[in-house]
Enzyme design. Structure first.
Site, PDB file in Angstrom:
ATOM      1  N   HIS A 161       0.852  -1.189   0.000  1.00 22.94           N
ATOM      2  CA  HIS A 161       0.000   0.000   0.000  1.00 22.94           C
ATOM      3  C   HIS A 161       0.889   1.242   0.000  1.00 22.94           C
ATOM      4  O   HIS A 161       2.121   1.148  -0.054  1.00 22.94           O
ATOM      5  CB  HIS A 161      -0.945  -0.006   1.203  1.00 22.94           C
ATOM      6  CG  HIS A 161      -2.072  -0.972   1.077  1.00 22.94           C
ATOM      7  ND1 HIS A 161      -3.065  -0.837   0.134  1.00 22.94           N
ATOM      8  CD2 HIS A 161      -2.370  -2.109   1.770  1.00 22.94           C
ATOM      9  CE1 HIS A 161      -3.930  -1.829   0.243  1.00 22.94           C
ATOM     10  NE2 HIS A 161      -3.530  -2.617   1.225  1.00 22.94           N
ATOM     11  N   ASP A 191      -0.034   7.233  -3.411  1.00 20.23           N
ATOM     12  CA  ASP A 191      -1.256   6.894  -4.129  1.00 20.23           C
ATOM     13  C   ASP A 191      -1.781   8.072  -4.939  1.00 20.23           C
ATOM     14  O   ASP A 191      -2.206   7.919  -6.091  1.00 20.23           O
ATOM     15  CB  ASP A 191      -2.339   6.444  -3.141  1.00 20.23           C
ATOM     16  CG  ASP A 191      -2.157   5.003  -2.683  1.00 20.23           C
ATOM     17  OD1 ASP A 191      -1.304   4.301  -3.249  1.00 20.23           O
ATOM     18  OD2 ASP A 191      -2.872   4.588  -1.758  1.00 20.23           O
TER      19      ASP A 191
END
Length: 415
Positions: A161, A191
């Protein structure tokens, strides 16, 4: 500079209906995007495309949909983050593991300009939906794969992540500087900045090319690659003779006494960015530190003494006191605002940074809108998020499915 805790507003403080009535067509009007992604990077990417006028269709898993729909905290029935990043889109549910679901997606591809997916490398191919298969239905389709580490390389299949990417690309070391114990960032910068925004750039470039060449490209976007590109700005110093072995190119100029954060008497903080000589001179005068005028770039123990002297000076007065001083004496000294203070500031209001969406289920929702301005106008998708699968029947009818065909898809679990 003052801090105003007033209410957030829509663009130019007009009502939504008035803003919509005056809004010109977005620059991506007529572009259709199929969004197969889940969670943050893909949603952020396609939200900006939707804000700019694209018809974004979320292709979701039957029954469950995007994981973020139901992730806490929820407003009433759906997750707050999902509601923020899926405004104005449409939703169809298709099980891509079934023949019927795959065929339905391929028919939608024939009408689309872009398909973006976020599966691990190889998944789309195993589903029979490789770029080659998609281009067989629509040669001009731009296909974007948004992943953590890209389509190849030894890390391509690593589960990770945002924080993993930031740690594995050297960026976390830069964020934490000389600290021996790196800390997590408070925002998923990989992200958003290295994934979603890079995907937008790649998609738009490929769209321009497809319209001139008639060929849709496969765009391989990796969060890690995006972060490498950021780190490259700092590692440029390795080309300087004598600096080849510098481990953390962090301290100059991005953690110097004149470029740092200091606490005020009331426990608030100020950012000092007095990089240029004129700002440094003004700072020394405002803090009554004339003895440091010609030692801005000092090092070692002297640098530590300078930092301590600046810190002691700022501790003598409150945040508001200092804001009044630097409103009159420009030295690149600004407050550290909370997120709420920032979004409720007069500047955010004047820019229309916060928008309001009237959701019939969730109620009036305030969100941060599209940051881009075109001819003074910020395009924003003000329609609420779609309910799971709400647009499926209408979309499939557009590509030739009959009512009986759609019932067959439902009966077979494909939809």
């Amino acid at each position: 500079m003052t801090i105003d805790a007033g209410r957030a507003t829509t663009v130019d403080d007009r009502s939504k209906s008035a803003a919509e009535a005056a809004s010109p067509a977005g620059p991506l009007m007529g572009v259709r995007v199929l969004d197969l992604t889940r969670l943050l990077p893909g949603a952020y990417c396609t939200q900006m495309l939707a804000d700019l006028g694209a018809d974004v269709i979320k292709v979701e898993q039957p029954g469950r949909g995007d994981y973020w729909r139901w992730s806490p905290p929820t407003v009433r029935t759906q997750g707050a983050q999902f509601l923020a990043l899926n405004r104005g889109k449409r939703s169809v549910t298709l099980d891509l593991k079934t023949d019927g679901g795959r065929e339905a997606l391929l028919r939608l591809c024939a009408t689309a300009d872009v398909l973006i997916e976020g599966f691990r490398p190889g998944v789309m191919g195993r589903l029979g939906l490789s770029p080659e298969a998609l281009h067989a239905r629509n040669p001009k389709l731009v296909v974007c794969a948004l992943t953590g580490f890209g389509q190849d390389g030894p890390w391509a299949q690593v589960a990770a992540h945002d924080l993993n990417y930031v740690g594995m690309t050297g960026l976390l070391q830069l964020v934490n500087g000389r600290s021996a114990a790196p800390r997590a960032t408070g925002l998923p910068i990989g992200d958003i900045g290295a994934g979603a925004l890079m995907a937008i750039g790649g998609i738009l470039a490929a769209l321009v090319d497809a319209r001139s060449s008639g060929r849709g490209r496969f765009v391989d976007v990796s969060v890690a690659d995006g972060l490498y590109s950021w780190v490259g700005f700092m590692t440029a110093c390795w080309n300087v003779p004598g600096m080849e072995g510098v481990d953390v190119p962090f301290d100059a100029p991005f953690d110097k006494p004149f470029y740092s954060v200091y606490e005020t008497a009331d426990g608030r903080h100020l950012v000092v960015g007095a990089y240029e000589e004129k700002f440094w001179q003004t700072l020394c005068a405002a803090l009554d530190l004339p003895e440091w005028l010609d030692r801005q770039w000092c090092g070692g123990e002297e640098e530590d003494r300078l930092r301590a002297a600046i810190a002691a000076a700022f501790k003598r007065r409150t945040l508001d006191d200092w804001l009044a001083v630097f409103a009159e004496h420009e030295a690149c000294v600004t407050p550290v605002l909370t997120t709420r203070e920032a979004l409720e500031s007069p500047h955010a209001k004047a820019r229309g940074s916060v928008i309001t969406v009237d959701d019939p289920v969730e109620g009036p929702l305030r969100h941060v809108g599209n940051p881009l301005r075109f001819d003074g106008h910020a395009f924003n998708a003000l329609a609420p998020v779609p309910r799971l699968g709400a647009d499926g029947e209408a979309l499939l009818r557009e590509v030739g499915y009959t009512a009986a065909d759609i019932e067959d898809l439902r009966a077979n679990g494909a939809m």
